[in-house]
Design a protein around this motif. Sequence first.
Motif, short mmCIF file in Angstrom:
data_model
loop_
_atom_site.label_atom_id
_atom_site.label_comp_id
_atom_site.label_asym_id
_atom_site.label_seq_id
_atom_site.Cartn_x
_atom_site.Cartn_y
_atom_site.Cartn_z
N THR A 3 -4.62 -6.03 3.32
CA THR A 3 -5.60 -4.97 3.57
C THR A 3 -5.60 -4.10 2.33
OG1 THR A 3 -5.13 -5.00 5.93
CG2 THR A 3 -6.14 -3.00 5.07
N SER A 32 0.84 -1.20 0.00
CA SER A 32 0.00 0.00 0.00
C SER A 32 0.87 1.25 0.00
CB SER A 32 -0.92 -0.02 1.22
OG SER A 32 -0.24 -0.56 2.32
N ALA A 91 -10.45 0.84 3.75
CA ALA A 91 -9.41 -0.15 4.05
C ALA A 91 -9.60 -0.71 5.45
CB ALA A 91 -8.03 0.49 3.93
N CYS A 92 -9.96 0.13 6.38
CA CYS A 92 -10.14 -0.29 7.78
C CYS A 92 -11.20 -1.38 7.86
CB CYS A 92 -10.53 0.93 8.60
SG CYS A 92 -10.90 0.60 10.31
N CYS A 132 -3.89 2.71 13.38
CA CYS A 132 -3.16 2.92 12.13
C CYS A 132 -3.81 4.08 11.39
CB CYS A 132 -3.15 1.64 11.30
SG CYS A 132 -4.66 1.34 10.41
N MET A 159 -5.37 4.20 8.83
CA MET A 159 -6.53 3.86 7.98
C MET A 159 -7.85 3.84 8.73
SD MET A 159 -4.81 1.03 5.52
CE MET A 159 -4.32 -0.06 6.81
N THR A 204 -11.62 4.29 7.31
CA THR A 204 -11.59 4.30 5.84
C THR A 204 -12.15 2.97 5.34
OG1 THR A 204 -9.43 3.27 5.65
CG2 THR A 204 -9.45 5.68 5.82
N CYS A 253 -9.67 -4.72 7.12
CA CYS A 253 -8.36 -4.91 7.78
C CYS A 253 -8.02 -6.40 7.90
CB CYS A 253 -8.39 -4.29 9.16
SG CYS A 253 -6.93 -4.69 10.14
#
Length: 309
Positions: free
Chosen positions: A200, A46, A274-275, A267, A269, A272, A278
């Motif tokens: 992720t 990423s 992405a979270c 983190c 993220m 978001t 995870c």
Amino acid sequence: MSELLSVGQMGYYASWFLKSKVGSRRPLVNTMLINFNCNLKCKHCSISGNAEKLPSPSQMSWGDAEREMRDFYEKGARILFFEGGEPTLWVSDGKDLGDLIRLGREIGYHVVGYTTNGTTHFFEESDVISVSLDGPREVHDEIRGTGVFDKLMSNLEGTNHPNIFANMTIMQQNKDEVRRTAEIVKGHNHIRGLMLNFITPPPQDIALSLKEKSKVVEEALRLKKEGYPILNTTKALRELLKEDYGKECPHWVSAFVLPDCSHYYGCPMENTEACKQCGFDAVREYRLITKGNVSAIREMSKRFAYSKP
Ligand SMILES: C[S@@+](CC[C@H](N)C(=O)[O-])C[C@H]1O[C@@H](n2cnc3c(N)ncnc32)[C@H](O)[C@@H]1O
């Protein structure tokens, strides 16, 4: 290296845990992403995949790193992990990663570690080293570049570090390779175990569906039963299948610092897309630890919570 925690360290962890039960939310881990630059361009990364969107500067200075290390120590963190980019490439003011590790120990962190692709050299002074291993030679190299597997293996031959473990990120390219990877780790003199994580996203196109993840988790549970050194706890493996884990993530356990000294908990993220997807096992282990899960506390402290004598 003794696997026994010193009484002082054990006392600190116990008090951190008990205080967390009465609402004191102090970080235990300080994750410092000290640089974005890397000598590889991995398919799933990423960071390398988003170079143009990353904040500048692309690496933390020695002065900033020292301040952040001291600051989060004061806030309660006792486990320090350097991340990148490729942290072994970090240099600033004539200092390198070895200097950062020694400073971390001087400040009083119980454990200092770092993650690496293993293609440069190992900093032996680290308490723990996480090397990325994404599969057998052809798969690892498909993801990370030609020759990377052999370079990692030859560097591992040159070290006697007693606490190296492998970190595998599972994506489309290697989702059927967990057993072969576990076999490599089991037969290797210098790798103590294998930690499994799901990618992720981004990138989304190589991420796994829930059904694909379930198959991997079943295989990992079988491997654990068969005695392969899978480091994820059984419960955390199951929790890797819970979607939208952001609501369960105990963000406060791990501080996270970027090269520009921006601070996050958990983190960057959080909240978001992405979270929601995870795939990091550590997040599950952190949650289980805060819930008092005995096997997560026992297994994770054995690997990540003690210093070199
Ligand atoms: C960002 S790298 C930094 C350290 C080093 N350059 C390396 O390759 O290990 C740390 C770990 O994060 C993993 N990683 C990178 N991108 C990821 C993603 N999108 N999802 C999950 N893990 C990822 C890597 O495979 C590696 O094991």
